[in-house]
Scaffold this active site. Structure first.
Site, PDB file in Angstrom:
ATOM      1  N   GLY A  18       0.820  -1.217   0.000  1.00 42.83           N
ATOM      2  CA  GLY A  18       0.000   0.000   0.000  1.00 42.83           C
ATOM      3  C   GLY A  18       0.849   1.260   0.000  1.00 42.83           C
ATOM      4  N   LYS A  19       1.934   1.217  -0.793  1.00 40.94           N
ATOM      5  CA  LYS A  19       2.795   2.404  -0.894  1.00 40.94           C
ATOM      6  C   LYS A  19       2.009   3.597  -1.436  1.00 40.94           C
ATOM      7  CE  LYS A  19       6.262   0.777  -2.944  1.00 40.94           C
ATOM      8  NZ  LYS A  19       6.646   0.702  -4.335  1.00 40.94           N
ATOM      9  N   GLY A  20       1.136   3.301  -2.409  1.00 38.62           N
ATOM     10  CA  GLY A  20       0.343   4.371  -3.022  1.00 38.62           C
ATOM     11  C   GLY A  20      -0.543   5.058  -1.990  1.00 38.62           C
ATOM     12  N   GLU A 143       6.393   8.470  -5.603  1.00 40.35           N
ATOM     13  CA  GLU A 143       6.374   7.075  -5.163  1.00 40.35           C
ATOM     14  C   GLU A 143       7.142   6.235  -6.167  1.00 40.35           C
ATOM     15  OE1 GLU A 143       2.352   5.569  -5.270  1.00 40.35           O
ATOM     16  OE2 GLU A 143       3.050   3.509  -5.115  1.00 40.35           O
ATOM     17  N   ASP A 150      15.013  -4.748  -6.418  1.00 44.10           N
ATOM     18  CA  ASP A 150      14.661  -5.175  -7.774  1.00 44.10           C
ATOM     19  C   ASP A 150      15.651  -4.563  -8.763  1.00 44.10           C
ATOM     20  OD1 ASP A 150      12.383  -6.131  -6.643  1.00 44.10           O
ATOM     21  OD2 ASP A 150      11.013  -4.641  -7.523  1.00 44.10           O
ATOM     22  N   CYS A 385     -19.081   3.210 -20.475  1.00 44.21           N
ATOM     23  CA  CYS A 385     -18.269   3.018 -21.679  1.00 44.21           C
ATOM     24  C   CYS A 385     -18.740   1.782 -22.456  1.00 44.21           C
ATOM     25  CB  CYS A 385     -16.784   2.984 -21.333  1.00 44.21           C
ATOM     26  SG  CYS A 385     -15.784   3.487 -22.755  1.00 44.21           S
ATOM     27  N   GLN A 389     -22.298   1.066 -24.504  1.00 45.83           N
ATOM     28  CA  GLN A 389     -22.418   0.507 -25.863  1.00 45.83           C
ATOM     29  C   GLN A 389     -23.275  -0.764 -25.833  1.00 45.83           C
ATOM     30  OE1 GLN A 389     -18.329   0.070 -27.147  1.00 45.83           O
ATOM     31  NE2 GLN A 389     -17.968   2.267 -27.196  1.00 45.83           N
ATOM     32  N   ARG A 466     -12.595   3.612 -28.521  1.00 48.29           N
ATOM     33  CA  ARG A 466     -12.455   3.826 -29.967  1.00 48.29           C
ATOM     34  C   ARG A 466     -13.813   3.880 -30.660  1.00 48.29           C
ATOM     35  NH1 ARG A 466      -8.108   0.498 -29.104  1.00 48.29           N
ATOM     36  NH2 ARG A 466      -6.198   1.630 -29.585  1.00 48.29           N
ATOM     37  N   HIS A 511     -16.060   8.008 -18.607  1.00 45.74           N
ATOM     38  CA  HIS A 511     -15.764   7.309 -17.345  1.00 45.74           C
ATOM     39  C   HIS A 511     -15.929   8.253 -16.145  1.00 45.74           C
ATOM     40  CE1 HIS A 511     -14.014   3.591 -19.030  1.00 45.74           C
ATOM     41  NE2 HIS A 511     -13.721   4.373 -20.054  1.00 45.74           N
ATOM     42  N   GLU A 513     -16.200   7.482 -13.181  1.00 46.87           N
ATOM     43  CA  GLU A 513     -15.506   6.940 -12.007  1.00 46.87           C
ATOM     44  C   GLU A 513     -14.120   7.560 -11.802  1.00 46.87           C
ATOM     45  OE1 GLU A 513     -16.057   5.361 -14.823  1.00 46.87           O
ATOM     46  OE2 GLU A 513     -14.494   3.896 -15.326  1.00 46.87           O
TER      47      GLU A 513
END
Ligand code: GLN
Length: 548
Positions: A18-20, A143, A150, A385, A389, A466, A511, A513
């Protein structure tokens, strides 16, 4: 001009800590003390952006207003900070190398051998500092994706090491680690943390603050021990304990004095800085946690095995439920498994249905089955989206009577192409970054449900697609009861469809959201949940009446 300070968030031991959320929480806390903040995410993969990644690989692809296909952490930043992020807020190894190679081809390096140090690291530093160079922000919080050690993150850690020298007190490093609990021994273990800090130190970077992810409280003695082994002050060893909602994290980190420690370490006089004002945030978290009565929503999509694939939709629903004092009960329904025969069983007890965005053939017929059932049963239904459609296609098949109606994405030879590719998309061969991307204006039809929900005529929403509603069929749809209530005035593209005779049946080509935030939840989600609650209440009272 503001002197921008840079905070780096690195992670060790394991991924998915959960670094974000920690990076967004640091941002939130500094913002709540009156600072102007932005968050940036570095992704160490070679893709230019996550646009071409399968959601099962990397979760949802988020889209910024300026049309960048971005890592989903940018969604956390926007939801937490109520700010807009842009292309510059997300960089990948692919982009860094692409820039360097383009410069090499242009001859910018004047015959030099192009190397990781200094050319790649210079490009990384340029991208980090470009956010601060306009003097707009007090803090840029970057971040670094991946885990220390790594191969992929080496050039980034090296860039942080160099920036530490260049920026001095204006640079701070927060390292997030994991303290596992060994249940057989009933003990928390700090050894992985010590090793991960050592790995960072081997690369020349000494963290200033350690945030320890844990499932149990970490004692002051244990914090002292970590401090001693890792060369940090005991007051800079903080815990981030498991919580029931990510929205508690900023509050917990405030209790841990994260903002205070950051500010002190960066040379601020705390007496001169206002306390954190988190009133609105606390109100939201309390609403979220105090809501007990449920509202039951089904999200029908093809990536449901990985909930992160629909991160922004589920967060928007959570926010909308909290503001409606309801607890979200979410069923993630795999559209591949839905048929006309089993759809009633799956959807008869839900209060609202969302048809998810998506690409390609798989699972599409299940979306049509869900839509037919929800439309005919008058269940509040929200298509996003690809979901919009599908609403159009299902309506064409079952109301207009065109049984082979389809999108040319799914069936290029259909004789009823009610959804078709845009003219300007036809000759594009590259898949990356080539869709209709970013925010576009949309004009709402007065008197429509969409107009009532937004409370205004002109809106702007983010796109990523698209294909489009085929305007040749517009009249026919409108006559049969599906209206086009949102149109892009310049391109004449249909952005919203709705069925006015239905209690709530709205499909949006964009979108919503992506722009729902904690303090500014999206009106479409708020209103959809309201309709779902009303529908639930009606069902409950008619069930009661039937029993009497
Ligand atoms: N596949 C559809 C298109 O490209 C919808 C995309 C989406 O749902 N984001 O138009």
């Amino acid at each position: 001009m503001k002197e921008t300070k840079y905070i780096f968030v690195t992670g060790g031991v394991v991924s998915s800590l959960g670094k974000g959320i920690i990076a967004a929480s640091i941002g939130k806390l500094l913002q709540s003390r009156g600072f102007k903040v932005t968050n940036q995410k570095i992704d160490p993969y070679i893709n230019i952006d996550p646009g071409t990644l399968n959601p099962y690989e990397h979760g949802e692809c988020y889209v910024t207003v300026d049309g960048h296909e971005a890592d989903l952490d940018l969604g956390h930043y926007e939801r937490f900070l109520n700010i807009e992020t842009h292309r510059a807020n997300n960089i990948t190894t692919g982009r860094i190398y692409q820039n360097v190679i383009e410069k090499e081809r242009r001859g910018d390096y004047l015959g030099k051998t192009v190397q990781i140090i200094p050319h790649i690291t210079d490009e990384i530093k340029r991208n980090i500092k470009s956010l601060g160079s306009k003097g707009e922000y007090d803090f840029v919080i970057t971040e670094i994706g991946g885990t220390v050690g790594d191969i992929e993150s080496l050039p980034y850690i090296e860039s942080v090491r160099q920036l530490r020298w260049e920026l001095g007190k204006n640079c701070l490093i927060v390292h997030l680690t994991y303290v596992p609990y060994i249940s057989a021994a009933k003990e928390l273990k700090t050894k992985p943390t010590q090793h991960s800090v050592k790995a960072l130190q081997e690369q020349g970077v000494q963290p200033d603050i350690l945030v320890l992810r844990t499932e149990h409280n970490i004692s002051p003695e244990m914090r002292k021990k970590v401090a001693l082994f890792c060369n940090v002050e005991p007051s800079s060893v903080l815990q981030s304990i498991d919580v029931s909602t990510i929205y508690r994290v900023p509050l917990n980190m405030h209790n841990e004095k994260l903002d205070e420690v950051v500010l002190k370490k960066m040379g601020f006089d705390l007496a001169k800085i206002p306390d954190a004002n988190l009133t609105k945030w606390i109100q939201f978290v309390e609403k979220l946690e105090n809501a007990h009565e449920e509202v039951h929503i089904a999200l029908v999509g093809k990536y449901v095995q990985l909930p992160d694939a629909y991160k922004s939709i589920t967060e928007s629903l959570l926010q909308a439920c909290a503001y409606n004092d309801r607890k979200l009960k979410l069923d993630l329904i795999l559209s591949d498994k839905l048929t006309e025969d089993n759809v009633a069983k799956k959807l008869e007890n839900v209060d609202g249905v969302i048809i998810a965005p998506g690409f390609g053939q798989r699972g599409i017929e299940g979306k049509f089955a869900a839509l037919k059932f929800a439309r005919e049963s008058n269940i509040p239904t929200f298509g996003i989206c690809m979901g919009m459609q599908c609403m159009v296609i299902e309506f064409a098949r079952n109301v207009l009577g065109y049984s082979d109606a389809n999108s040319t994405e799914i069936d290029p030879t259909t004789s009823h192409n009610v959804v078709d590719i845009m003219e300007e998309q036809k000759n594009i061969l590259n898949l990356g970054g080539s869709m209709r991307l970013g925010a576009f204006p949309c004009k709402l039809k007065k008197g429509s449900k969409a107009y009532k929900i937004y409370g205004k005529e002109n809106i702007s929403e983010r796109h990523r697609h698209r294909f489009e509603f085929n305007n040749n069929y517009k009249e026919e749809f409108q006559k049969a009861g599906m209206i086009c209530s949102g149109i892009n005035a310049t391109s004449n593209l249909v952005e919203i469809v709705e069925v006015p005779s239905h209690r709530w049946f709205i499909g949006v080509q964009f979108h919503p959201e992506y722009s729902s935030t904690v303090v500014n939840p999206h009106p479409l989600f708020i209103n959809f949940i309201k309709a779902a609650i009303e529908y639930r209440m009606e069902r409950i009272s008619s069930n009661k009446a039937a029993k009497q």
